[in-house]
Design an enzyme around this catalytic site. Structure first.
Site, PDB file in Angstrom:
ATOM      1  N   ASP A  50       0.937  -1.048  -0.113  1.00 42.48           N
ATOM      2  CA  ASP A  50      -0.112   0.221  -0.097  1.00 42.48           C
ATOM      3  C   ASP A  50       0.780   1.235  -0.004  1.00 42.48           C
ATOM      4  OD1 ASP A  50      -2.397  -1.283   0.160  1.00 42.48           O
ATOM      5  OD2 ASP A  50      -2.764  -1.093   2.237  1.00 42.48           O
ATOM      6  N   LYS A  72      -4.154   3.307  -2.884  1.00 42.78           N
ATOM      7  CA  LYS A  72      -5.062   4.068  -3.034  1.00 42.78           C
ATOM      8  C   LYS A  72      -5.253   4.763  -1.663  1.00 42.78           C
ATOM      9  CE  LYS A  72      -8.339   0.339  -1.844  1.00 42.78           C
ATOM     10  NZ  LYS A  72      -8.241   0.818  -0.485  1.00 42.78           N
ATOM     11  N   MET A 187      -7.987   9.070   9.223  1.00 44.11           N
ATOM     12  CA  MET A 187      -8.485   9.712   8.008  1.00 44.11           C
ATOM     13  C   MET A 187      -9.615  10.660   8.446  1.00 44.11           C
ATOM     14  SD  MET A 187      -8.962   5.954   6.342  1.00 44.11           S
ATOM     15  CE  MET A 187      -9.733   5.035   7.478  1.00 44.11           C
TER      16      MET A 187
HETATM   17  N1  SAH Z   1      -4.165   0.096   8.765  1.00 38.28           N
HETATM   18  C1  SAH Z   1      -3.675   1.249   9.247  1.00 38.28           C
HETATM   19  C2  SAH Z   1      -4.682   2.572   8.937  1.00 38.28           C
HETATM   20  C3  SAH Z   1      -5.032   2.619   7.477  1.00 38.28           C
HETATM   21  S1  SAH Z   1      -6.081   3.884   7.192  1.00 38.28           S
HETATM   22  C4  SAH Z   1      -3.180   1.300  10.556  1.00 38.28           C
HETATM   23  O1  SAH Z   1      -3.290   0.287  11.533  1.00 38.28           O
HETATM   24  O2  SAH Z   1      -2.519   2.433  11.068  1.00 38.28           O
HETATM   25  C5  SAH Z   1      -5.040   5.229   6.861  1.00 38.28           C
HETATM   26  C6  SAH Z   1      -5.081   6.133   7.980  1.00 38.28           C
HETATM   27  O3  SAH Z   1      -4.242   5.642   8.963  1.00 38.28           O
HETATM   28  C7  SAH Z   1      -4.370   7.589   7.548  1.00 38.28           C
HETATM   29  O4  SAH Z   1      -5.364   8.324   6.806  1.00 38.28           O
HETATM   30  C8  SAH Z   1      -3.887   8.210   8.902  1.00 38.28           C
HETATM   31  O5  SAH Z   1      -5.371   8.270   9.396  1.00 38.28           O
HETATM   32  C9  SAH Z   1      -3.468   6.838   9.555  1.00 38.28           C
HETATM   33  N2  SAH Z   1      -2.114   6.647   9.300  1.00 38.28           N
HETATM   34  C10 SAH Z   1      -1.495   5.321   8.852  1.00 38.28           C
HETATM   35  N3  SAH Z   1      -0.167   5.658   8.878  1.00 38.28           N
HETATM   36  C11 SAH Z   1       0.075   6.717   9.399  1.00 38.28           C
HETATM   37  C12 SAH Z   1       1.299   7.564   9.801  1.00 38.28           C
HETATM   38  N4  SAH Z   1       2.428   7.157   9.536  1.00 38.28           N
HETATM   39  N5  SAH Z   1       1.100   8.864  10.316  1.00 38.28           N
HETATM   40  C13 SAH Z   1      -0.026   9.285  10.561  1.00 38.28           C
HETATM   41  N6  SAH Z   1      -1.165   8.601  10.223  1.00 38.28           N
HETATM   42  C14 SAH Z   1      -1.217   7.378   9.759  1.00 38.28           C
END
Ligand code: SAH
Length: 284
Positions: A50, A72, A187
């Site tokens: 991803d 995406k 998000m």
């Molecule tokens: N599966 C992921 C979340 C995916 S949804 C998890 O467990 O972290 C994608 C969202 O995750 C982003 O829009 C943001 O809100 C958050 N996110 C993921 N990585 C991030 C990062 N390094 N810094 C800040 N927000 C992050």
């Protein structure tokens, strides 16, 4: 002396041809990968990854591995998601050893459930490897404990997007506001105005501390400290953009004591008692 190696080399699971491992890569810092993720990266023939999986992490892969970007960002229509799931099925049926690598944890707002379901519906054997979710690990890198005994006995993880890319209308913001001292919003940046408004309307105070952490755990990490009432204006002034984790609640204040990244160079903590409790309560 006990053996410090948690598993003898021969006992690490083998990624077999025709299998798909759905694996979390953590929030960004390669050091936050799990050992199972590393084991997977070293074996996979194909890695479907991803947008939030950084190049440094892919560098741990077998150099021969094929890398397929399935990025995406933002709640795009689910047709594309379906394509990704079916691509995983095809790769597995072609006898590849497939690693599906996702940011954070695959089962936290990561659609790992849907992909896993499509795979099992197609008879593909799977393994799930959890990862450190951004809403926990990302906050830790900002010095914010997701639970803290003086602040919260519960925490709610919320998504700021639904499948259509809109603020999730199915969320009961009133109940969320009343039910949890600390909210961790994934998000959320795109819809920050309706989200903050919903929380204020539900009775959360405008002075309530909020932190926004973008690119958490990477070298680009930025942290904004604000309040619910000021958040939208402060975010705009700071020009911060996704990916971002938003934390609403008084645990944000603990950053004044625990911002360990800033303290790495010897900078002292801003305030060692941000909640005004004196010494932390002894464990009882
Ligand atoms: N599966 C992921 C979340 C995916 S949804 C998890 O467990 O972290 C994608 C969202 O995750 C982003 O829009 C943001 O809100 C958050 N996110 C993921 N990585 C991030 C990062 N390094 N810094 C800040 N927000 C992050």
């Amino acid at each position: 002396m006990t053996n410090p190696n948690p598993l003898p080399a021969s006992d690490w699971p083998e990624l077999l041809p025709g299998w798909v491992w759905l694996c979390g890569a953590g929030p960004g810092d390669p050091g936050l990968l799990t050992l199972h993720a590393l084991n997977a990266l070293r074996q996979a023939d194909v890695i479907v990854y991803d947008a939030l999986v950084g190049a440094e992490i892919l560098n741990w892969a077998n150099p021969e591995a094929e890398r397929i970007y399935a990025g995406k960002r933002g709640g795009k229509p689910s047709a594309k998601q379906r394509d990704i799931s079916l691509q995983l099925v095809d790769l597995a049926k072609a006898g590849k050893r497939v690693l599906r690598l996702k940011g954070g944890d695959p089962f936290v707002f990561g659609r790992g459930g849907e992909e896993g379901q499509t795979l099992v519906q197609n008879g593909i054997p799977i393994r799930i490897i959890p990862g450190i979710s951004a809403g926990i690990g990302g906050l830790a890198y900002a010095g914010i404990p997701v639970t803290h005994r003086d602040v919260n006995q519960s925490v709610t993880f919320v998504t700021g997007h639904d499948q259509s890319g809109e603020t999730p209308s199915s969320l009961n913001w009133q109940a969320i506001s009343e039910g949890s001292q600390v909210l961790v919003i994934y998000m959320g940046i795109k819809h920050i105005r309706p989200i903050t408004q919903a929380l204020l309307d539900a009775g959360r105070p405008g002075e309530e501390p909020v932190a926004v952490v973008t690119d958490a755990t990477t070298s680009d990490q930025r942290v904004l400290e604000s309040t619910l009432g000021q958040l939208e204006a402060d975010l705009q002034a700071a020009g911060m953009s996704p990916p971002a984790i938003i934390c609403v609640g008084r645990s944000v204040l603990m950053r004044q004591a625990l911002d360990w990244l800033t303290m790495l160079d010897g900078t002292p903590p801003r305030n060692t008692d941000p909640l005004g409790r004196g010494r932390p309560a002894e464990a009882s």
